[in-house]
Design an enzyme around this catalytic site. Structure first.
Site, PDB file in Angstrom:
ATOM      1  N   ASP A 307      -8.094  19.095   8.769  1.00  0.00           N
ATOM      2  CA  ASP A 307      -7.866  20.195   7.844  1.00  0.00           C
ATOM      3  C   ASP A 307      -6.355  20.469   7.842  1.00  0.00           C
ATOM      4  O   ASP A 307      -5.588  19.941   8.643  1.00  0.00           O
ATOM      5  CB  ASP A 307      -8.688  21.437   8.222  1.00  0.00           C
ATOM      6  CG  ASP A 307      -8.895  22.349   7.008  1.00  0.00           C
ATOM      7  OD1 ASP A 307      -8.137  22.222   6.022  1.00  0.00           O
ATOM      8  OD2 ASP A 307      -9.818  23.196   7.034  1.00  0.00           O
TER       9      ASP A 307
HETATM   10  C1  NOJ Z   1      -7.919  24.451   4.217  1.00  0.00           C
HETATM   11  C2  NOJ Z   1      -9.407  24.604   4.054  1.00  0.00           C
HETATM   12  O1  NOJ Z   1      -9.980  24.957   5.291  1.00  0.00           O
HETATM   13  C3  NOJ Z   1     -10.086  23.345   3.542  1.00  0.00           C
HETATM   14  O2  NOJ Z   1     -11.417  23.647   3.284  1.00  0.00           O
HETATM   15  C4  NOJ Z   1      -9.374  22.833   2.328  1.00  0.00           C
HETATM   16  O3  NOJ Z   1     -10.043  21.696   1.838  1.00  0.00           O
HETATM   17  C5  NOJ Z   1      -7.944  22.504   2.707  1.00  0.00           C
HETATM   18  N1  NOJ Z   1      -7.277  23.714   3.155  1.00  0.00           N
HETATM   19  C6  NOJ Z   1      -7.168  21.894   1.551  1.00  0.00           C
HETATM   20  O4  NOJ Z   1      -6.874  22.846   0.616  1.00  0.00           O
END
Ligand code: NOJ
Length: 777
Positions: A307
């Site tokens: 993430d």
């Molecule tokens: C953080 C989020 O937790 C995740 O779900 C998302 O896909 C990513 N950022 C990318 O934006």
């Protein structure tokens, strides 16, 4: 040491293992994986042709170019704390970036792609990723709403549309589905998933993956799914985002992992690691999750992306002293791609040169990333058509969005049959901050959705009541937040002059989703006060709740004659709602999460354990009268039961079920273990007992007693959507097998144990009463 029969699910197949009772869970996993090698989870990612191409490319790559394939950078609007860089073109040109996120649109993606395929040394195409969560341009209801439909076919179609729109915009990788089981309404991200149930969650996970990836990843309209957040993220303490997660291996496997495993079985090409620690080890450096379970047990042959900045955050978690150490931990645990930490690119080559990281680990990671790029056909078709017609919300797209919304909106209360509204001649007051708020209809993570495409309740009502079919008085009344009551008078006057009040209240879009946890889950601001004032006019009030989470509606329901849980319904919000309110379409949605009475009950979920001192029939509405009422698992000031249970939802008709009839009254544990699926048939007859046609979500629940570990008081074992004409009945059959009948023992092995009793209930909520039982010998 007692030895017993244990079953481990190895790569989708089942292996019978003889295990020692004392074996700790992790040894169990090793033993299982040593027993049989799981088949690759997605055949499109392996095979001689892809292997040959990958190996040929790998041979030509420098260490820097390899690290580049493992690095992902965000260009454009950041979706996390910005890490600031502006040399993206150089990164792509020098082969130092394998993927970009947040670049959207044919022109923009093509611009970067041309640099990659024309100017970089090896001409490896970029993979563009984006948060396509519930639609790309055509915004559908939020995932929690879509789960309320219990309609996996429709969700699959909806995600096919989302994926194809994203693909036309150059995006071949959706950061979806979010399959985190969520039992805590405080957690803002409950909006992004399919609720609290592992079986429903798994079914939805499969539907998303099928929709996104289609029959073949190579189709230009297919996008690779990224199943997230692996794992346990929904168990964040206190419902606070990014917070610590501590749970038993049994809970992990029985509750939180099934949707992930289902998605992997369905062939999901990628997963995203979670932000949280899981039992002390951050998910992004957790080799138990990403290596032992994901690859060795499930045979996952795609890749894992971290993430956003989760690799760098290993330093904050305190398990890495610096960036290089964080990169080392994440990569060796099984994270192949680094999203936005800016660590893999520079640090991997350095670590290899310093002898701290094996070249083989890097090569294996690069292979996995390249396989996905090959499977998507990016080498053959790296660019997208820039001249394709501009987006139009065509009638077909709107029709799908509307149907999805109609199937997602749940009728919670309908006192005196105030709904459906009569077809004409009504004087209606429409009140509330969400009656005319297009952006809040789109909801959280609405990708490239445009508020101008959203039809609000006000717009739909104006249209419906035009030409003298009724009178509409609109007043905003108040804001979503705040204490300003200056608009109350106008709202109350509109109510007083009308026959029925529609109150559109709840949360705005910013109040759920990532980084949007709340410690209060009742109607925000002074909306409850407004609702009271409206009810005081004596007019029936139809409360429409827009929210990304279950709100505690205990006080609100006192003032509302009817309650409609609309979630965040997408671009067709207004049309879907009015179709339902006027009864042209019948309500069919059911709650995928429990609605608590008050925040103090949270986490509240239907599939809980019984405890040693269940409250049973104790009257929990008054303080305990004596020891028998006192020393039970209860609150002094609140009941244990929810306001609205999981699986609940009303219709304009009613349904009746006959008691379930299992095909056997005794099953043999050995036979279940051997036969795998399709071991027991459970029949029931459902009848539409009302005057209008309707669709029921028939639900089968089971409880296992006498097992070596405590099992939930009920768990969903199957569901079916059944459309019935008035008076029509249908015989339904549920098929149960090893998956539904097994559970996890204290060593976290999937088992079926002899000497257990199974209770079954069938009906249209988790409080179903039609019952039968059978035994396992
Ligand atoms: C953080 C989020 O937790 C995740 O779900 C998302 O896909 C990513 N950022 C990318 O934006």
């Amino acid at each position: 040491m007692r030895r017993g029969i244990r079953l481990a699910n190895v790569g989708g197949g089942i292996a019978l293992l003889l295990t020692a009772n004392a074996a700790p869970a992790r040894n169990m996993v090793k033993r299982a994986s040593a027993t049989a090698r799981p088949a690759p989870s997605n055949r499109q990612l392996s095979g001689a042709d892809i292997d040959r191409r990958v190996e040929a490319l790998l041979k030509q790559m420098t260490l820097e170019e390899k690290a580049g394939q493992l690095a992902q950078y965000s260009v454009g609007t950041p979706t996390g704390p910005g890490t600031g860089r502006d040399d993206y073109e150089t990164l792509v040109r020098t082969g130092a970036a394998g993927s970009l996120l947040n670049v959207v649109g044919a022109q923009e993606t093509n611009r970067y792609q041309r640099i990659a395929i024309e100017q970089s040394r090896l001409k490896i195409p970029l993979l563009f990723g984006f948060d396509v969560i519930h639609g790309h341009r055509t915004t559908l209801p939020i995932p929690l709403a879509m789960a309320s439909s219990f309609d996996t076919e429709l969700v699959e179609r909806a995600m096919r549309l989302a994926g194809s729109e994203a693909a036309a915009d150059g995006i071949r990788w959706a950061f979806s589905p979010m399959v985190d089981i969520a039992r805590d309404a405080r957690w803002g991200r409950i909006a992004e998933g399919s609720g609290e149930d592992p079986l429903l969650g798994a079914a939805m996970a499969r539907a998303y993956v099928r929709g996104y990836q289609g029959a073949s990843l190579a189709e230009p309209t297919s996008v690779a799914a990224s199943v997230k957040h692996f794992a346990g993220y929904g168990g964040a303490e206190g419902g606070r985002d990014y917070n610590t997660v501590d749970m038993s291996d049994v809970s992990l496997r029985q509750v939180y992992l099934p949707p992930f495993q289902a998605a992997v079985e369905e062939g999901a090409a990628t997963l995203m690691s979670a932000f949280n620690t899981l039992n002390g080890v951050p998910a992004t450096a957790n080799s138990y999750l990403m290596t032992d379970i994901l690859r060795k047990e499930w045979g996952f042959n795609g890749f894992v992306v971290s993430d956003w900045t989760a690799v760098a955050e290993l330093v904050n978690h305190g398990i890495a002293l610096d960036g290089p150490a964080a990169a080392h931990r994440a990569l060796t645990a099984g994270v192949e791609m680094d999203m936005e930490s800016h660590l893999y690119g520079p640090e991997i080559p350095r670590l290899v040169r310093e002898g701290k990281l094996g070249q083989a680990v890097v090569d294996e990671a690069v292979r996995r990333v390249l396989r996905v790029k090959f499977a998507l056909g990016l080498f053959e078709h790296p660019l997208v058509d820039e001249k394709a017609a501009a987006y139009v919300a065509t009638p077909e797209k709107r029709e799908l969005a509307r149907r999805m919304a109609e199937e997602s909106i749940v009728l919670l209360k309908n006192e005196g049959g105030v709904l459906p509204l009569p077809s004409s001649g009504r004087k209606i007051a429409l009140v509330g901050p969400l009656a005319d708020a297009p952006v809040d209809m789109l909801g959280v993570w609405s990708a490239k959705g445009e508020p101008r495409d959203a039809v609000t309740l006000r717009a739909a009502l104006e249209h419906r009541l035009a030409d003298g079919k009724g009178t509409l008085r609109y007043a905003r009344g108040t804001g979503v937040l705040g204490a300003d009551t200056s608009g109350f008078q106008e709202a109350v006057a509109a109510a007083a002059a009308s026959e029925v009040v529609i109150a559109a209240l709840g949360e705005d879009t910013s109040m759920s989703g990532e980084a949007a946890s709340r410690t209060r889950i009742d109607l925000p601001g002074n909306q409850l006060q407004l609702l009271e004032a409206l009810a005081a006019t004596g007019k029936p009030v139809v409360l429409i709740v827009f929210s990304g989470r279950p709100l505690a509606l205990t006080e609100a329901q006192v003032h509302a004659t009817a309650i409609v849980q609309a979630w965040q319904p997408g671009i067709e919000a207004g049309h879907a709602l009015t179709n339902l309110l006027w009864g042209e379409v019948n309500f069919s949605a059911r709650l995928p999460v429990t609605f608590p009475r008050s925040l103090g009950q949270v986490p509240l979920y239907y599939n809980h354990f019984n405890t040693g001192r269940p409250a049973g029939k104790t009257d929990l509405t008054r303080p305990p009268a004596g020891p028998a009422e006192k020393y039970v698992s209860r609150y002094l000031d609140e009941r244990n039961t929810p306001l609205y249970p999981f699986g609940y939802g009303l219709s304009y008709t009613t349904f009746d079920f006959t008691p379930p009839t299992p095909s056997a009254s005794t099953l043999s544990a050995r036979a279940v273990q051997k036969q795998g699926q399709d071991v027991l048939r459970v029949k029931t007859q459902v009848r539409n007992t009302g005057k209008v046609a309707g669709t029921v979500v028939a639900q089968l629940y089971l409880r296992i007693q006498g097992a070596s570990t405590a099992q939930p008081v009920r768990q969903l074992a199957g569901f079916q959507r059944v459309a019935l004409a008035p008076g029509e009945s249908r015989t339904l059959e549920f098929t149960l097998g090893f998956k539904e009948l097994s559970f996890f023992d204290s060593r976290a092995s999937r088992v079926v144990e002899p000497g257990t009793r199974y209770d079954l209930w069938v009906g249209d909520s988790s409080e179903a009463t039609q019952h039968a039982s059978f035994t396992m010998e």
